[in-house]
Write a protein that holds these residues in place. Structure first.
Motif: not given
Length: 257
Positions: A103-117
């Motif tokens: 299945k296609l996976i859609i990402g929703r990123v509301q703020g900072k992402a570090v490393g594994g994020g």
């Protein structure tokens, strides 16, 4: 969600009208300890075989940080190579579950992402974010390196941009930079605007032929069939480095700030 569950973190899944919304949470800036990683990988794998699911939305809870990456509490507790590799295999398993999921996976990123994020965001098939979604691969500064998430990040933004983030490990790259490099497809001024866009966009995707979307996903991830072995090898590298005095001292100093 109970207080005890919130303290430990959680992965929740809601299936409605063909859309599976997967939400992960941890009180420490949505960091990813081993139990959360395992639950995330298992949830995505199970959704891949669920005929009631046509599309997956992956998000984190809260208003600020999308994901702070590895749990420092667990990193500092690692005492041998086996434990180290097992911890980093948690990230490998999530990325591999995402790439193998039909299945296609859609990402929703509301703020900072570090490393594994950053690795999780990179492993989505289509990712939107707010203007607050700065990104950083901080692993080199910690004494390890973005070895496990590196292939997913490189695949999305290219070797040059991944190398820039990996080497300049103390610098936040802006959401605009991430969009320019291809990590994010759309940027919004607020989470509310992003969610309003997603509501219409996801409905449109849900109207498409599921078989065609599954075949498209195979094409998108073509050439990554060796990642089971590759990411396991990379987990071993990180598992060794996390035992170094440099890394132990860095984490201790960070935790006492």
């Amino acid at each position: 969600m109970s207080t005890d569950k919130r303290e430990q973190g959680a992965v929740d899944c809601l299936i409605e009208d063909g859309l599976a919304t997967v939400t992960f949470f941890h009180p420490s800036h949505n960091s990813l300890p081993g139990k959360i990683l395992a639950k995330l990988a298992n949830t995505i794998t199970e959704l891949g075989t669920n005929d009631a699911v046509k599309l997956i939305l992956l998000k984190s809870a809260g208003d600020r940080t999308f994901c702070a990456g590895a749990s420092f509490d667990e990193l500092i507790a690692i005492s041998n190579l086996e434990e180290g590799k097992k911890f980093f295999m948690g990230f490998a398993n999530v990325i591999n579950a995402m790439r193998k999921c039909p299945k296609l996976i859609i990402g929703r990123v509301q703020g900072k992402a570090v490393g594994g994020g950053v690795g999780v965001a990179s492993a989505t098939d289509f990712c939107v974010a707010t203007k607050f979604a700065s990104v950083k691969l901080s692993e080199l500064a910690v004494g390890i390196g973005p070895f496990v998430v590196g292939p997913a990040v490189e695949r999305k933004v290219g070797l040059s941009a991944m190398s820039q983030m990996a080497i300049d490990a103390s610098t936040w790259q802006t959401a605009d930079w991430a969009k320019e490099k291809g990590l994010f497809t759309e940027l919004f001024d607020s989470a509310e605007e992003m969610d309003a866009y997603l509501e219409g966009y996801l409905k449109k995707l849900l109207s498409y032929n599921p078989e065609a979307m599954s075949d498209l996903k195979k094409v998108i991830w073509q050439g990554t069939e060796h990642w089971d072995d590759l990411l396991a090898e990379r987990a071993g590298i990180s598992g060794k480095l996390v035992l170094s005095e440099f890394t132990k001292n860095f984490i201790k100093q960070f935790q006492t700030k």
